[in-house]
Motif scaffolding. Structure first.
Motif, PDB file in Angstrom:
ATOM      1  N   UNK A 103      12.763  31.809   7.895  1.00 39.60           N
ATOM      2  CA  UNK A 103      12.594  33.089   8.581  1.00 39.60           C
ATOM      3  C   UNK A 103      11.741  32.903   9.827  1.00 39.60           C
ATOM      4  N   UNK A 104      10.656  32.126   9.709  1.00 40.51           N
ATOM      5  CA  UNK A 104       9.774  31.880  10.854  1.00 40.51           C
ATOM      6  C   UNK A 104      10.534  31.158  11.960  1.00 40.51           C
ATOM      7  N   UNK A 105      11.269  30.106  11.600  1.00 41.68           N
ATOM      8  CA  UNK A 105      12.016  29.346  12.597  1.00 41.68           C
ATOM      9  C   UNK A 105      13.078  30.212  13.263  1.00 41.68           C
ATOM     10  N   UNK A 106      13.777  31.016  12.469  1.00 37.80           N
ATOM     11  CA  UNK A 106      14.811  31.884  13.027  1.00 37.80           C
ATOM     12  C   UNK A 106      14.202  32.904  13.980  1.00 37.80           C
ATOM     13  N   UNK A 107      13.044  33.451  13.622  1.00 37.18           N
ATOM     14  CA  UNK A 107      12.403  34.451  14.474  1.00 37.18           C
ATOM     15  C   UNK A 107      11.965  33.840  15.796  1.00 37.18           C
ATOM     16  N   UNK A 108      11.395  32.643  15.760  1.00 37.88           N
ATOM     17  CA  UNK A 108      10.871  32.040  16.986  1.00 37.88           C
ATOM     18  C   UNK A 108      11.964  31.473  17.884  1.00 37.88           C
ATOM     19  N   UNK A 109      13.196  31.456  17.412  1.00 44.68           N
ATOM     20  CA  UNK A 109      14.302  31.010  18.249  1.00 44.68           C
ATOM     21  C   UNK A 109      15.204  32.190  18.612  1.00 44.68           C
ATOM     22  N   UNK A 110      14.851  33.404  18.187  1.00 47.10           N
ATOM     23  CA  UNK A 110      15.670  34.582  18.482  1.00 47.10           C
ATOM     24  C   UNK A 110      15.641  34.894  19.969  1.00 47.10           C
ATOM     25  N   UNK A 111      16.705  35.527  20.446  1.00 46.95           N
ATOM     26  CA  UNK A 111      16.770  35.884  21.858  1.00 46.95           C
ATOM     27  C   UNK A 111      15.621  36.813  22.235  1.00 46.95           C
ATOM     28  N   UNK A 112      15.302  37.774  21.342  1.00 49.32           N
ATOM     29  CA  UNK A 112      14.245  38.736  21.636  1.00 49.32           C
ATOM     30  C   UNK A 112      12.901  38.045  21.857  1.00 49.32           C
ATOM     31  N   UNK A 113      12.558  37.090  21.001  1.00 52.71           N
ATOM     32  CA  UNK A 113      11.281  36.392  21.134  1.00 52.71           C
ATOM     33  C   UNK A 113      11.298  35.457  22.342  1.00 52.71           C
ATOM     34  N   UNK A 114      12.401  34.750  22.558  1.00 44.45           N
ATOM     35  CA  UNK A 114      12.474  33.842  23.701  1.00 44.45           C
ATOM     36  C   UNK A 114      12.354  34.594  25.021  1.00 44.45           C
ATOM     37  N   UNK A 115      12.879  35.811  25.067  1.00 46.66           N
ATOM     38  CA  UNK A 115      12.728  36.633  26.274  1.00 46.66           C
ATOM     39  C   UNK A 115      11.250  36.949  26.502  1.00 46.66           C
ATOM     40  N   UNK A 116      10.525  37.292  25.446  1.00 51.68           N
ATOM     41  CA  UNK A 116       9.094  37.583  25.575  1.00 51.68           C
ATOM     42  C   UNK A 116       8.331  36.323  25.971  1.00 51.68           C
ATOM     43  N   UNK A 117       8.706  35.174  25.429  1.00 54.14           N
ATOM     44  CA  UNK A 117       8.011  33.926  25.753  1.00 54.14           C
ATOM     45  C   UNK A 117       8.100  33.586  27.236  1.00 54.14           C
ATOM     46  N   UNK A 118       9.135  34.109  27.911  1.00 54.76           N
ATOM     47  CA  UNK A 118       9.269  33.882  29.346  1.00 54.76           C
ATOM     48  C   UNK A 118       8.101  34.477  30.125  1.00 54.76           C
ATOM     49  N   UNK A 119       7.414  35.459  29.540  1.00 49.36           N
ATOM     50  CA  UNK A 119       6.318  36.120  30.245  1.00 49.36           C
ATOM     51  C   UNK A 119       4.978  35.422  30.029  1.00 49.36           C
TER      52      UNK A 119
END
Length: 302
Positions: A103-119
């Protein structure tokens, strides 16, 4: 250490290194370039200099990814329309047996999280990825980045707060997401606006990434009425010219539309409370090359 041992040891860690680099960069090609450069440094390193192979490989991967991310920032500022990460077929393998870890790995590779990581800043992103996705100790992250443990803790706290404040609270249950995705496809392709609107949150957002290389909105579309009507319009093209496939991308179900066997569009819906909160559409052909139909799990990103 023989040449075969050097190669085998690197290949054992390759999926893990690719996972780190992809979360840092958001593009498969960039992640693979970084990992290839790590291989060159690993294969030419003096064996007496490397006491802990995993730590050495992670350190080089992270530093190269930070350098590349800084270089990519200027290119992304000139990107045509919204920028989304490149979708990747996820398969965590036997190396991740625990469901909580998955679950943790899936969440940290999700599009939603990756978009936030761009900031985040490159350093904040590196700390977040190593700490939140892979559970690295602060001291080890500090050694990787040449920072004190206290400085890493400060970076980690700031990055986590930033992500938590901006990350949507989406449904993580894959069965729920899959059911809503299938119902969404049926309503859209059937031209049923009423059923489609019932699946959409009032404040839904639709984000499309074409890079100016395919037809797609260059601005974010908001509200259920506008998103629903847009989806009905494009669904006609899907139903007449494209074949629909359901795959797991970035840790969740996604619709993949192909034309003459070639992937044309990836659509992923983020859900919460039984409705769709956000729709991501990726049509930039440069970002679809890594999504293959009927050819196994594709790139393995741990």
């Amino acid at each position: 250490m023989t040449a075969d041992t050097v190669s085998d040891l690197f290949e054992e860690h390759r999926p893990f290194l690719t996972g780190v680099a992809y979360r840092m960069l958001g593009r498969i090609a960039d992640a693979e370039d970084v990992v290839q450069e790590v291989w060159l440094r690993w294969s030419s390193a003096g064996r007496e200099e490397v006491r802990e192979p995993r730590a050495f490989l992670v350190r080089i991967t992270t530093r190269l990814a930070i350098d590349r991310l800084r270089h990519l920032r200027s290119r992304r500022e000139a990107y045509v329309g919204p920028w989304l990460p490149e979708p990747v077929v996820t398969e965590f393998g036997a190396a991740v047996p625990d469901s909580a870890d998955r679950v943790v790995l899936a969440d940290t590779v999700s599009l939603a999280v990756l978009v936030v990581l761009e900031t985040l800043s490159p350093l904040e992103r590196a700390v977040f990825v190593l700490r939140e996705a892979f559970g690295f100790p602060y001291a080890e992250i500090g050694a990787t980045l040449d920072r004190s443990e206290a400085a890493v803790r400060q970076l980690a706290g700031r990055a986590k707060r930033h992500v938590e404040e901006r990350k949507p609270r989406y449904e993580v249950d894959p069965a729920v997401r899959r059911d809503l995705t299938e119902r969404f496809l049926a309503a859209a392709s059937g031209g049923d606006l009423e059923k489609l609107l019932a699946l959409l949150a009032p404040d839904i957002r639709l984000v499309s990434d074409s890079g100016g290389k395919a037809k797609a909105p260059r601005r974010i579309i908001e509200t259920s009425d506008k998103v629903g009507r847009f989806l009905l319009a494009v669904a006609h093209d899907w139903s007449t010219a494209a074949d629909a496939h359901l795959l797991e991308l970035n840790g969740g179900p996604a619709l993949v539309f192909s034309v003459d066997g070639k992937v044309d569009t990836v659509l992923q819906a983020e859900t919460e409370g039984g409705v769709i909160r956000c729709v991501y559409i990726i049509r930039n052909p440069d970002k679809l090359a890594g999504v293959h139909l009927g050819q196994g799990p594709g790139l393995r990103v741990e």
